[in-house]
Motif scaffolding. Structure first.
Motif, PDB file in Angstrom:
ATOM      1  N   ALA A  88       0.848  -1.195   0.000  1.00 39.86           N
ATOM      2  CA  ALA A  88       0.000   0.000   0.000  1.00 39.86           C
ATOM      3  C   ALA A  88       0.885   1.247   0.000  1.00 39.86           C
ATOM      4  CB  ALA A  88      -0.937  -0.016   1.205  1.00 39.86           C
ATOM      5  N   GLN A  89       0.278   2.396   0.088  1.00 34.25           N
ATOM      6  CA  GLN A  89       1.017   3.656   0.036  1.00 34.25           C
ATOM      7  C   GLN A  89       2.056   3.741   1.151  1.00 34.25           C
ATOM      8  OE1 GLN A  89      -1.422   7.130  -0.072  1.00 34.25           O
ATOM      9  NE2 GLN A  89       0.297   8.528   0.102  1.00 34.25           N
ATOM     10  N   ALA A  90       3.274   4.092   0.772  1.00 30.59           N
ATOM     11  CA  ALA A  90       4.377   4.200   1.732  1.00 30.59           C
ATOM     12  C   ALA A  90       4.200   5.427   2.613  1.00 30.59           C
ATOM     13  CB  ALA A  90       5.704   4.291   0.988  1.00 30.59           C
ATOM     14  N   PRO A  91       4.657   5.341   3.860  1.00 29.19           N
ATOM     15  CA  PRO A  91       4.646   6.530   4.709  1.00 29.19           C
ATOM     16  C   PRO A  91       5.686   7.533   4.207  1.00 29.19           C
ATOM     17  CG  PRO A  91       5.736   4.708   5.822  1.00 29.19           C
ATOM     18  CD  PRO A  91       5.188   4.174   4.537  1.00 29.19           C
ATOM     19  N   LYS A  92       5.715   8.698   4.796  1.00 26.73           N
ATOM     20  CA  LYS A  92       6.673   9.736   4.416  1.00 26.73           C
ATOM     21  C   LYS A  92       7.974   9.548   5.191  1.00 26.73           C
ATOM     22  CE  LYS A  92       3.138  13.122   3.446  1.00 26.73           C
ATOM     23  NZ  LYS A  92       1.971  13.442   4.213  1.00 26.73           N
ATOM     24  N   VAL A  93       9.086  10.003   4.605  1.00 27.62           N
ATOM     25  CA  VAL A  93      10.371   9.973   5.309  1.00 27.62           C
ATOM     26  C   VAL A  93      10.205  10.738   6.620  1.00 27.62           C
ATOM     27  CG1 VAL A  93      12.769  10.757   5.257  1.00 27.62           C
ATOM     28  CG2 VAL A  93      11.758   9.730   3.220  1.00 27.62           C
ATOM     29  N   GLY A  94      10.606  10.094   7.695  1.00 28.04           N
ATOM     30  CA  GLY A  94      10.482  10.691   9.027  1.00 28.04           C
ATOM     31  C   GLY A  94       9.285  10.182   9.803  1.00 28.04           C
ATOM     32  N   ASP A  95       8.370   9.469   9.148  1.00 27.51           N
ATOM     33  CA  ASP A  95       7.214   8.923   9.864  1.00 27.51           C
ATOM     34  C   ASP A  95       7.644   7.754  10.741  1.00 27.51           C
ATOM     35  OD1 ASP A  95       5.407  10.708   8.790  1.00 27.51           O
ATOM     36  OD2 ASP A  95       4.543   9.295   7.353  1.00 27.51           O
ATOM     37  N   GLU A  96       7.289   7.803  12.005  1.00 31.15           N
ATOM     38  CA  GLU A  96       7.503   6.664  12.896  1.00 31.15           C
ATOM     39  C   GLU A  96       6.345   5.709  12.675  1.00 31.15           C
ATOM     40  OE1 GLU A  96       7.733   5.626  17.642  1.00 31.15           O
ATOM     41  OE2 GLU A  96       8.383   7.612  16.977  1.00 31.15           O
ATOM     42  N   ALA A  99       4.918  -1.629  12.094  1.00 33.28           N
ATOM     43  CA  ALA A  99       4.642  -2.558  11.002  1.00 33.28           C
ATOM     44  C   ALA A  99       4.494  -3.961  11.582  1.00 33.28           C
ATOM     45  CB  ALA A  99       5.768  -2.531   9.974  1.00 33.28           C
ATOM     46  N   THR A 100       3.392  -4.616  11.268  1.00 36.56           N
ATOM     47  CA  THR A 100       3.138  -5.970  11.754  1.00 36.56           C
ATOM     48  C   THR A 100       3.251  -6.944  10.596  1.00 36.56           C
ATOM     49  OG1 THR A 100       1.653  -5.122  13.458  1.00 36.56           O
ATOM     50  CG2 THR A 100       1.466  -7.461  12.940  1.00 36.56           C
ATOM     51  N   GLY A 101       4.015  -8.006  10.796  1.00 38.73           N
ATOM     52  CA  GLY A 101       4.210  -9.007   9.760  1.00 38.73           C
ATOM     53  C   GLY A 101       5.257 -10.017  10.164  1.00 38.73           C
ATOM     54  N   LYS A 102       5.959 -10.572   9.161  1.00 36.35           N
ATOM     55  CA  LYS A 102       6.979 -11.600   9.386  1.00 36.35           C
ATOM     56  C   LYS A 102       8.182 -11.359   8.487  1.00 36.35           C
ATOM     57  CE  LYS A 102       3.999 -15.484  10.568  1.00 36.35           C
ATOM     58  NZ  LYS A 102       3.671 -16.881  10.277  1.00 36.35           N
ATOM     59  N   PHE A 103       9.337 -11.841   8.925  1.00 37.31           N
ATOM     60  CA  PHE A 103      10.526 -11.822   8.084  1.00 37.31           C
ATOM     61  C   PHE A 103      10.474 -12.977   7.097  1.00 37.31           C
ATOM     62  CE2 PHE A 103      12.349  -9.125  11.381  1.00 37.31           C
ATOM     63  CZ  PHE A 103      13.014  -8.199  10.594  1.00 37.31           C
ATOM     64  N   THR A 104      10.919 -12.713   5.877  1.00 38.05           N
ATOM     65  CA  THR A 104      11.014 -13.727   4.832  1.00 38.05           C
ATOM     66  C   THR A 104      12.442 -13.730   4.319  1.00 38.05           C
ATOM     67  OG1 THR A 104       8.709 -13.377   4.212  1.00 38.05           O
ATOM     68  CG2 THR A 104      10.112 -14.455   2.581  1.00 38.05           C
ATOM     69  N   LYS A 105      12.988 -14.924   4.111  1.00 37.80           N
ATOM     70  CA  LYS A 105      14.364 -15.048   3.614  1.00 37.80           C
ATOM     71  C   LYS A 105      14.368 -15.013   2.091  1.00 37.80           C
ATOM     72  CE  LYS A 105      18.520 -17.892   4.039  1.00 37.80           C
ATOM     73  NZ  LYS A 105      19.400 -16.814   3.851  1.00 37.80           N
ATOM     74  N   TYR A 106      15.262 -14.195   1.545  1.00 39.99           N
ATOM     75  CA  TYR A 106      15.496 -14.086   0.108  1.00 39.99           C
ATOM     76  C   TYR A 106      16.967 -14.395  -0.139  1.00 39.99           C
ATOM     77  CZ  TYR A 106      10.971 -11.789  -0.344  1.00 39.99           C
ATOM     78  OH  TYR A 106       9.621 -11.514  -0.329  1.00 39.99           O
ATOM     79  N   PRO A 107      17.369 -14.640  -1.371  1.00 36.78           N
ATOM     80  CA  PRO A 107      18.788 -14.916  -1.647  1.00 36.78           C
ATOM     81  C   PRO A 107      19.721 -13.797  -1.168  1.00 36.78           C
ATOM     82  CG  PRO A 107      17.468 -15.453  -3.570  1.00 36.78           C
ATOM     83  CD  PRO A 107      16.546 -14.779  -2.575  1.00 36.78           C
ATOM     84  N   THR A 108      19.242 -12.572  -1.144  1.00 37.10           N
ATOM     85  CA  THR A 108      20.085 -11.443  -0.740  1.00 37.10           C
ATOM     86  C   THR A 108      19.970 -11.107   0.749  1.00 37.10           C
ATOM     87  OG1 THR A 108      18.314  -9.940  -1.389  1.00 37.10           O
ATOM     88  CG2 THR A 108      20.037 -10.375  -3.024  1.00 37.10           C
ATOM     89  N   GLY A 109      19.124 -11.821   1.484  1.00 32.00           N
ATOM     90  CA  GLY A 109      18.961 -11.560   2.913  1.00 32.00           C
ATOM     91  C   GLY A 109      17.509 -11.626   3.327  1.00 32.00           C
ATOM     92  N   TYR A 110      17.218 -11.039   4.469  1.00 38.15           N
ATOM     93  CA  TYR A 110      15.859 -11.062   5.008  1.00 38.15           C
ATOM     94  C   TYR A 110      15.139  -9.749   4.732  1.00 38.15           C
ATOM     95  CZ  TYR A 110      16.761 -15.353   7.549  1.00 38.15           C
ATOM     96  OH  TYR A 110      17.036 -16.651   7.871  1.00 38.15           O
ATOM     97  N   MET A 111      13.829  -9.863   4.501  1.00 37.75           N
ATOM     98  CA  MET A 111      12.987  -8.690   4.335  1.00 37.75           C
ATOM     99  C   MET A 111      11.757  -8.885   5.205  1.00 37.75           C
ATOM    100  SD  MET A 111      11.249  -6.936   0.956  1.00 37.75           S
ATOM    101  CE  MET A 111      12.796  -6.980   0.104  1.00 37.75           C
ATOM    102  N   PHE A 112      11.325  -7.795   5.823  1.00 36.45           N
ATOM    103  CA  PHE A 112      10.129  -7.841   6.646  1.00 36.45           C
ATOM    104  C   PHE A 112       8.928  -7.593   5.741  1.00 36.45           C
ATOM    105  CE2 PHE A 112       7.030  -6.219   9.741  1.00 36.45           C
ATOM    106  CZ  PHE A 112       7.130  -7.197  10.717  1.00 36.45           C
ATOM    107  N   ILE A 113       8.004  -8.545   5.681  1.00 33.00           N
ATOM    108  CA  ILE A 113       6.801  -8.418   4.861  1.00 33.00           C
ATOM    109  C   ILE A 113       5.676  -7.976   5.794  1.00 33.00           C
ATOM    110  CG2 ILE A 113       5.230  -9.543   3.247  1.00 33.00           C
ATOM    111  CD1 ILE A 113       8.201  -9.409   2.321  1.00 33.00           C
ATOM    112  N   ALA A 114       5.259  -6.729   5.650  1.00 32.12           N
ATOM    113  CA  ALA A 114       4.243  -6.156   6.543  1.00 32.12           C
ATOM    114  C   ALA A 114       2.850  -6.400   5.987  1.00 32.12           C
ATOM    115  CB  ALA A 114       4.479  -4.660   6.720  1.00 32.12           C
ATOM    116  N   GLU A 115       1.975  -6.868   6.839  1.00 37.82           N
ATOM    117  CA  GLU A 115       0.566  -7.014   6.459  1.00 37.82           C
ATOM    118  C   GLU A 115      -0.248  -5.838   6.978  1.00 37.82           C
ATOM    119  OE1 GLU A 115      -0.997 -10.027   9.899  1.00 37.82           O
ATOM    120  OE2 GLU A 115       0.222 -10.888   8.328  1.00 37.82           O
ATOM    121  N   LYS A 116       0.329  -5.119   7.945  1.00 38.42           N
ATOM    122  CA  LYS A 116      -0.342  -3.942   8.509  1.00 38.42           C
ATOM    123  C   LYS A 116       0.729  -2.920   8.849  1.00 38.42           C
ATOM    124  CE  LYS A 116      -2.147  -3.756  12.791  1.00 38.42           C
ATOM    125  NZ  LYS A 116      -2.979  -4.125  13.927  1.00 38.42           N
ATOM    126  N   LEU A 117       0.447  -1.656   8.560  1.00 34.84           N
ATOM    127  CA  LEU A 117       1.396  -0.589   8.846  1.00 34.84           C
ATOM    128  C   LEU A 117       0.623   0.621   9.356  1.00 34.84           C
ATOM    129  CD1 LEU A 117       4.480   0.183   6.806  1.00 34.84           C
ATOM    130  CD2 LEU A 117       3.026   2.080   7.402  1.00 34.84           C
TER     131      LEU A 117
END
Length: 132
Positions: A88-96, A99-117
């Protein structure tokens, strides 16, 4: 007397059950600093709090968040960023954010996949994501 003991035990058991039931479904909240460089330790659903520092130049659905204390750092900052994918729409730079979700492993490392922000508040920062 025996009736009073049974009532007391039932009452204690009932309170313990209520407290335990109240915690079911709660998601653990962590900071970027707590997750740090070991995201593989967090396999369950969690909530991460951090400050949005920028958007990936390769995928506009991926933002980088840093620890809220790092957002206020002026000298000797670690600048640890966690990539968060949120379609969905990204927050603005500086927004605290939270994010709720889980980490997923990719070949380049881990990424947090947020289902709620959720945006909590805004900080005035000037952050740049590190070059990949």
């Amino acid at each position: 007397m025996q009736k009073m003991i049974i009532i007391a035990v039932a009452l204690v058991f009932g309170v313990a059950l209520a407290v335990t039931a109240g915690k079911v479904g709660q998601v653990k909240t962590l900071t970027v600093a707590e997750v740090g460089t070991n995201p593989q330790l967090y396999t369950d659903k969690i909530t991460i709090t951090g400050v949005m520092a920028g958007v990936s130049p390769y995928d506009k659905a991926v933002i980088g968040i840093m620890d809220t204390k790092e957002a206020q750092c002026k000298n000797g900052c670690q600048k640890l960023f966690i990539p968060v994918k949120y379609p969905a729409q990204a927050p603005k730079v500086g927004d605290e954010i939270e994010a709720t979700g889980k980490f997923t492993k990719y070949p380049t490392g881990y990424m947090f996949i947020a289902e709620k922000l959720k945006v909590v508040k805004h900080h005035d920062i000037k952050a740049e994501l590190p070059a990949s």
